[in-house]
Design a protein around this motif. Structure first.
Motif, short mmCIF file in Angstrom:
data_model
loop_
_atom_site.label_atom_id
_atom_site.label_comp_id
_atom_site.label_asym_id
_atom_site.label_seq_id
_atom_site.Cartn_x
_atom_site.Cartn_y
_atom_site.Cartn_z
N TYR A 98 -5.39 3.35 47.34
CA TYR A 98 -4.11 1.77 48.13
C TYR A 98 -5.23 2.16 50.00
N GLU A 99 -5.88 2.91 50.07
CA GLU A 99 -6.11 3.07 51.40
C GLU A 99 -7.10 1.78 51.76
N GLN A 100 -7.74 1.15 50.94
CA GLN A 100 -9.02 0.05 50.71
C GLN A 100 -7.98 -1.54 50.58
N GLY A 101 -6.91 -1.19 50.47
CA GLY A 101 -6.32 -2.63 49.96
C GLY A 101 -5.95 -3.68 48.95
N VAL A 102 -6.45 -2.61 48.18
CA VAL A 102 -6.07 -2.80 46.73
C VAL A 102 -5.05 -2.45 45.98
N SER A 103 -4.14 -3.12 44.71
CA SER A 103 -3.33 -2.69 44.16
C SER A 103 -3.99 -1.95 43.32
N ILE A 104 -3.14 -1.96 42.37
CA ILE A 104 -3.56 -0.52 41.71
C ILE A 104 -2.76 -0.57 40.51
N VAL A 105 -3.62 -0.47 38.67
CA VAL A 105 -2.74 -0.64 37.68
C VAL A 105 -3.02 1.09 36.95
N THR A 106 -2.65 1.83 37.08
CA THR A 106 -2.18 3.05 36.33
C THR A 106 -1.71 3.47 35.10
N LYS A 107 -1.97 3.77 34.25
CA LYS A 107 -0.79 4.54 32.90
C LYS A 107 -0.97 5.99 32.59
#
Length: 301
Positions: free
Chosen positions: A238-247
């Motif tokens: 998150y702190e790298q400025g990306v969005s995340i998909v977690t399963k």
């Protein structure tokens, strides 16, 4: 696009009822971005879960959700792209998706039921023809946005050089042990958003491992902060400025994965994570087989 999405790819694949129940549980927990793909076999349970959520008032409108799905490689042919998108929409019981991605930078000349695949059915991607098909999906209103997945800087450059509508997203493996610095810089410079999949290393899958969930460095940071190792890995992304998909289909972990916004990593924490040994987890070769074209694509940065 919500910062955290729920991934629906499970290994081995979950049955429809299990997947549907997990997706509904994720909606109750607060997830509003759901990531699926034709290849995952999870479009239908996601569609059923959305219909159920609307029926019982868990959500008031489809517009509350952000749905991503992907063009599978067997349909990565200019003539098949719009029909493939329509088929995904039928599976999802939706009129449009929010993001439609090219699943991987390769074409398969036939449908497959298992991997690895025979070398003779693997072809280079017709980047221009396929991207024009993706643009048509957007122009027809079948998707609000179009993008790619598993594309290197080189492949991104190919798309950007011919695109009338540039890709909005590149969804790639990214986590503390595969930080993708070069690709992130490239995409940022070209206005392409990164979505990170396998942010926790895809433990318990045939392509992932426990390098993140059992990392001593991440565990030490987590202990000092009163967080889980997974939360530290997600907060880092998150702190790298990306969005995340977690399963996760586990009710407690689903909720824990959302609890990353009211605290931060220190400069010291970030330096420690920066020094972690880097190794790619997901390779095309591990899925399709170690064929020449596949190995060539895996070698690209």
């Amino acid at each position: 696009m919500p910062v955290i999405g729920m991934g629906t790819s499970s290994y081995p694949p979950a049955d429809i009822e299990t997947a549907k129940a997990a997706i509904l549980e994720a909606m109750r927990a607060g997830y509003r971005h759901f990531d699926t793909a034709f290849a995952y076999g999870s479009e239908k349970p996601l569609g059923e879960a959305i219909a159920e959520a609307l029926r019982v008032g868990l959500i008031q409108s489809r517009d509350e959700l952000f749905i991503t799905t992907k063009l599978w490689s067997s349909f990565a042919d200019p003539a098949q792209i719009v029909p493939a998108c329509r088929m995904s929409l039928q599976n999802l019981q939706l009129e449009y998706v929010d993001m439609y991605l090219i699943h991987q930078p390769v074409r398969l000349t036939e449908m497959i039921s298992r991997t690895p695949v025979a070398a003779e059915i693997i072809r280079p991607l017709d980047v221009k023809g396929v991207w024009e098909g993706m643009e048509e999906c957007k122009n027809l209103g079948l998707t609000k946005g179009i993008g790619v997945s598993n594309f290197s800087c080189k492949k991104m450059e190919e798309v950007l050089s011919i695109a009338k509508i540039p890709p909005a997203v590149n969804q790639v493996e990214m986590n503390p042990v595969w930080q993708q610095k070069q690709l992130r810089e490239f995409c940022k410079s070209r206005g392409v958003h990164i979505t990170a999949y396998s942010p926790l290393g895809a433990n318990n899958t045939k392509w992932g491992d426990n390098r993140i969930v059992e990392s001593d460095v991440l565990a030490e940071i987590a202990k000092a902060k009163g967080k889980t190792t997974a939360q530290v890995a997600l907060r880092w992304a998150y702190e790298q400025g990306v969005s995340i998909v977690t399963k996760s289909f586990n009710k407690q972990r689903m909720r824990e994965n959302l609890q990353i916004f009211d605290w931060a990593l220190s400069t010291d924490d970030l330096e420690k994570i920066d020094q972690l040994l880097q190794r790619k987890g997901v390779t095309l070769a591990s899925i399709l087989g170690p064929h020449d074209l596949v190995l060539e694509l895996d070698a690209e940065v």
